[in-house]
Motif scaffolding. Sequence first.
Motif, PDB file in Angstrom:
ATOM      1  N   VAL A  23      48.268  46.461  41.485  1.00  0.00           N
ATOM      2  CA  VAL A  23      47.755  46.974  39.983  1.00  0.00           C
ATOM      3  C   VAL A  23      48.636  46.790  38.910  1.00  0.00           C
ATOM      4  O   VAL A  23      48.221  46.488  37.815  1.00  0.00           O
ATOM      5  N   LEU A  24      49.972  47.297  39.418  1.00  0.00           N
ATOM      6  CA  LEU A  24      50.977  47.377  38.357  1.00  0.00           C
ATOM      7  C   LEU A  24      51.186  45.889  37.682  1.00  0.00           C
ATOM      8  O   LEU A  24      51.366  45.748  36.399  1.00  0.00           O
ATOM      9  N   GLU A  25      51.361  45.083  38.607  1.00  0.00           N
ATOM     10  CA  GLU A  25      51.618  43.746  38.389  1.00  0.00           C
ATOM     11  C   GLU A  25      50.393  42.893  37.478  1.00  0.00           C
ATOM     12  O   GLU A  25      50.635  42.157  36.496  1.00  0.00           O
ATOM     13  N   LEU A  26      49.261  43.199  37.652  1.00  0.00           N
ATOM     14  CA  LEU A  26      48.155  42.833  37.042  1.00  0.00           C
ATOM     15  C   LEU A  26      48.028  43.306  35.616  1.00  0.00           C
ATOM     16  O   LEU A  26      47.663  42.774  34.844  1.00  0.00           O
ATOM     17  N   THR A  27      48.134  44.680  35.744  1.00  0.00           N
ATOM     18  CA  THR A  27      47.997  45.398  34.267  1.00  0.00           C
ATOM     19  C   THR A  27      49.049  45.003  33.277  1.00  0.00           C
ATOM     20  O   THR A  27      48.977  44.806  32.150  1.00  0.00           O
ATOM     21  N   ARG A  28      50.462  44.689  33.893  1.00  0.00           N
ATOM     22  CA  ARG A  28      51.455  44.284  32.959  1.00  0.00           C
ATOM     23  C   ARG A  28      51.040  42.798  32.776  1.00  0.00           C
ATOM     24  O   ARG A  28      51.693  42.254  31.511  1.00  0.00           O
ATOM     25  N   ALA A  29      50.415  42.007  33.379  1.00  0.00           N
ATOM     26  CA  ALA A  29      49.913  40.746  32.877  1.00  0.00           C
ATOM     27  C   ALA A  29      48.657  40.551  31.986  1.00  0.00           C
ATOM     28  O   ALA A  29      48.259  39.863  31.594  1.00  0.00           O
ATOM     29  N   GLY A  30      48.172  41.900  31.587  1.00  0.00           N
ATOM     30  CA  GLY A  30      47.239  42.044  30.543  1.00  0.00           C
ATOM     31  C   GLY A  30      45.904  42.089  31.197  1.00  0.00           C
ATOM     32  O   GLY A  30      44.980  42.114  30.252  1.00  0.00           O
ATOM     33  N   HIS A  31      45.511  42.101  32.451  1.00  0.00           N
ATOM     34  CA  HIS A  31      44.421  42.390  33.092  1.00  0.00           C
ATOM     35  C   HIS A  31      43.951  43.852  33.328  1.00  0.00           C
ATOM     36  O   HIS A  31      44.761  44.663  33.282  1.00  0.00           O
ATOM     37  N   GLU A  32      42.881  44.162  33.140  1.00  0.00           N
ATOM     38  CA  GLU A  32      42.092  45.314  33.639  1.00  0.00           C
ATOM     39  C   GLU A  32      41.773  45.395  35.041  1.00  0.00           C
ATOM     40  O   GLU A  32      40.960  44.604  35.432  1.00  0.00           O
ATOM     41  N   VAL A  33      42.266  46.533  35.633  1.00  0.00           N
ATOM     42  CA  VAL A  33      41.961  46.831  37.135  1.00  0.00           C
ATOM     43  C   VAL A  33      41.160  48.235  37.276  1.00  0.00           C
ATOM     44  O   VAL A  33      41.519  49.047  36.755  1.00  0.00           O
ATOM     45  N   SER A  34      40.068  48.023  37.840  1.00  0.00           N
ATOM     46  CA  SER A  34      39.154  49.378  38.246  1.00  0.00           C
ATOM     47  C   SER A  34      39.144  49.468  39.548  1.00  0.00           C
ATOM     48  O   SER A  34      39.027  48.536  40.557  1.00  0.00           O
ATOM     49  N   ILE A  35      39.719  50.828  40.247  1.00  0.00           N
ATOM     50  CA  ILE A  35      39.688  51.080  41.493  1.00  0.00           C
ATOM     51  C   ILE A  35      38.362  52.087  41.764  1.00  0.00           C
ATOM     52  O   ILE A  35      38.352  53.110  40.973  1.00  0.00           O
ATOM     53  N   ASP A  49      48.012  57.702  42.227  1.00  0.00           N
ATOM     54  CA  ASP A  49      48.832  56.459  42.079  1.00  0.00           C
ATOM     55  C   ASP A  49      48.462  55.397  41.452  1.00  0.00           C
ATOM     56  O   ASP A  49      49.217  54.749  40.966  1.00  0.00           O
ATOM     57  N   TYR A  50      47.300  55.071  41.497  1.00  0.00           N
ATOM     58  CA  TYR A  50      46.675  53.832  40.962  1.00  0.00           C
ATOM     59  C   TYR A  50      46.526  54.285  39.588  1.00  0.00           C
ATOM     60  O   TYR A  50      46.762  53.246  38.630  1.00  0.00           O
ATOM     61  N   ARG A  51      46.240  55.325  38.871  1.00  0.00           N
ATOM     62  CA  ARG A  51      46.301  55.704  37.636  1.00  0.00           C
ATOM     63  C   ARG A  51      47.683  55.673  36.887  1.00  0.00           C
ATOM     64  O   ARG A  51      47.738  54.895  35.972  1.00  0.00           O
ATOM     65  N   LYS A  52      48.657  56.093  37.615  1.00  0.00           N
ATOM     66  CA  LYS A  52      49.986  55.858  37.309  1.00  0.00           C
ATOM     67  C   LYS A  52      50.477  54.245  37.204  1.00  0.00           C
ATOM     68  O   LYS A  52      51.169  53.631  36.198  1.00  0.00           O
ATOM     69  N   ALA A  53      49.871  53.496  37.880  1.00  0.00           N
ATOM     70  CA  ALA A  53      49.963  51.802  38.003  1.00  0.00           C
ATOM     71  C   ALA A  53      49.153  51.193  36.744  1.00  0.00           C
ATOM     72  O   ALA A  53      49.396  50.118  36.500  1.00  0.00           O
ATOM     73  N   GLY A  54      48.463  52.026  35.921  1.00  0.00           N
ATOM     74  CA  GLY A  54      47.718  51.588  34.910  1.00  0.00           C
ATOM     75  C   GLY A  54      46.179  51.099  35.154  1.00  0.00           C
ATOM     76  O   GLY A  54      45.370  50.469  34.556  1.00  0.00           O
ATOM     77  N   ALA A  55      45.691  51.650  36.448  1.00  0.00           N
ATOM     78  CA  ALA A  55      44.125  51.354  36.743  1.00  0.00           C
ATOM     79  C   ALA A  55      43.330  52.380  36.250  1.00  0.00           C
ATOM     80  O   ALA A  55      43.646  53.477  35.981  1.00  0.00           O
ATOM     81  N   ARG A  56      41.980  51.929  35.918  1.00  0.00           N
ATOM     82  CA  ARG A  56      40.868  52.980  35.658  1.00  0.00           C
ATOM     83  C   ARG A  56      40.344  53.285  37.030  1.00  0.00           C
ATOM     84  O   ARG A  56      40.152  52.580  37.920  1.00  0.00           O
ATOM     85  N   ILE A  57      39.840  54.706  37.063  1.00  0.00           N
ATOM     86  CA  ILE A  57      39.453  55.010  38.237  1.00  0.00           C
ATOM     87  C   ILE A  57      37.621  55.245  38.027  1.00  0.00           C
ATOM     88  O   ILE A  57      37.549  55.763  37.280  1.00  0.00           O
ATOM     89  N   LEU A  58      36.869  54.615  38.956  1.00  0.00           N
ATOM     90  CA  LEU A  58      35.426  54.389  38.665  1.00  0.00           C
ATOM     91  C   LEU A  58      34.925  55.247  39.891  1.00  0.00           C
ATOM     92  O   LEU A  58      35.287  55.146  41.001  1.00  0.00           O
ATOM     93  N   GLY A  59      33.668  55.914  39.757  1.00  0.00           N
ATOM     94  CA  GLY A  59      33.468  56.830  40.637  1.00  0.00           C
ATOM     95  C   GLY A  59      32.527  56.173  41.776  1.00  0.00           C
ATOM     96  O   GLY A  59      32.323  56.680  42.813  1.00  0.00           O
ATOM     97  N   THR A  60      31.657  55.032  41.431  1.00  0.00           N
ATOM     98  CA  THR A  60      30.833  54.437  42.218  1.00  0.00           C
ATOM     99  C   THR A  60      30.962  52.949  42.683  1.00  0.00           C
ATOM    100  O   THR A  60      31.887  52.439  41.661  1.00  0.00           O
ATOM    101  N   ILE A  61      30.535  52.537  43.745  1.00  0.00           N
ATOM    102  CA  ILE A  61      30.650  51.119  44.208  1.00  0.00           C
ATOM    103  C   ILE A  61      29.904  50.302  43.202  1.00  0.00           C
ATOM    104  O   ILE A  61      30.175  49.130  42.582  1.00  0.00           O
ATOM    105  N   GLU A  62      28.695  50.899  42.681  1.00  0.00           N
ATOM    106  CA  GLU A  62      27.910  50.039  41.785  1.00  0.00           C
ATOM    107  C   GLU A  62      28.769  49.939  40.415  1.00  0.00           C
ATOM    108  O   GLU A  62      28.625  48.801  39.639  1.00  0.00           O
ATOM    109  N   GLU A  63      29.493  50.528  39.893  1.00  0.00           N
ATOM    110  CA  GLU A  63      30.215  50.536  38.624  1.00  0.00           C
ATOM    111  C   GLU A  63      31.354  49.525  38.803  1.00  0.00           C
ATOM    112  O   GLU A  63      31.607  48.546  38.033  1.00  0.00           O
ATOM    113  N   ILE A  64      31.869  49.372  39.973  1.00  0.00           N
ATOM    114  CA  ILE A  64      32.947  48.562  40.163  1.00  0.00           C
ATOM    115  C   ILE A  64      32.271  47.155  40.195  1.00  0.00           C
ATOM    116  O   ILE A  64      32.749  46.296  39.441  1.00  0.00           O
ATOM    117  N   TYR A  65      31.228  46.991  40.891  1.00  0.00           N
ATOM    118  CA  TYR A  65      30.624  45.606  40.836  1.00  0.00           C
ATOM    119  C   TYR A  65      29.943  45.141  39.473  1.00  0.00           C
ATOM    120  O   TYR A  65      30.106  44.010  39.068  1.00  0.00           O
TER     121      TYR A  65
END
Length: 363
Positions: A23-35, A49-65
């Motif tokens: 996640v950290l590598e992707l967010t540093r490259a300017g991409h948005e990562v949702s977990i 751990d994911y938040r600290k690396a720059g990810a958004r945390i979404l509650g449901t699988i439907e939101e991710i897709y």
Amino acid sequence: MKIGVPKEIKNNESRVGMTPAGVLELTRAGHEVSIQSGAGDGSGFFDEDYRKAGARILGTIEEIYRESQMIVKVKEPLPEEYPMIRENQVVFTYFHFASNETLTQAMIDSGAICIAYETVEDPDGSLPLLTPMSEVAGRMAIQQGARYLEKPVKGRGVLLGGVPGVAPGKVLVLGAGTVGIQAAKMAAGLGAHVTILDVNMKRLRYVNDVMPSHVVTEFSNEYNIRRHIKTHDLIIGGVLLKGAKAPNLITRDMLKEMRPGTVMVDVAVDQGGCMETTHPTTHEDPVYIIDDVVHYAVANMPGAVPHTSTVALTNVTLPYILRIANKGWEKACLEDDGLRKGLNIAGGEVLYKEIAATFATAV
């Protein structure tokens, strides 16, 4: 690019498609990562751990897709996920289409861009995204096989390494690829006598050079297979045909020639299996018995050691994920022959000839 990592919903699948380091590598490259919340719990990676690396945390699988242009997973989408996958959405995961016509048709109908880890190639023809999971599965095959050789679970009651004054167990390995070599290495380490069969003499010469003397090699053919199954306690199936269904090397009639309590571990089961009587099982209910032969056929074996497996997988998938995210899937595949071989289905068309041949689908 917007990249989403859902929680795996396959039975007892605790791996996750990306580590916080990825996640950290992707967010540093300017991409948005949702977990998806809780997606990494089973692997020992938590939402914070994911938040600290720059990810958004979404509650449901439907939101991710719904919110992601590219989905990064571990295992193939299950029927519950089919309606969530949309046209032109990139799905990067293990698919193993050749063993699952329903999944193949669902992905054709979705219009999604399906890039399969297991058919991405290196210039030398090796499979860089399949290799680490094959390494895990090959080693685990011996751990699980040794366990199910125990009498309380209907095995022969054999200790693979033996003890002073008692001969060690005998392991037959079908295939001298990554799975077979790792299985042979583990079995040899326990002190078992190992026979490894393959049709590729270069692989057999390699095995002969690097393995200890109690690992022996023979050419694989029906005659030799039938001869060895009568005397071996544990049989490991590690045969792979790139993108295609595995051949049945152990047929139903052969079970009658094995000793009661013989254990078969079919690591190729997610590609249809190389043993006629195997069908996919789960970590919850991993074995069944036919003709007194114990069958272990868990289709996601590395899911039992998710921390190791997730780190190993992200190590190799991340460069490809970055390439796709930075350039878009079309340009990335155009510029990278190996990645292009991972492109199995796109825009409703099957692009990988072995899958097309399996289901007689026009390429």
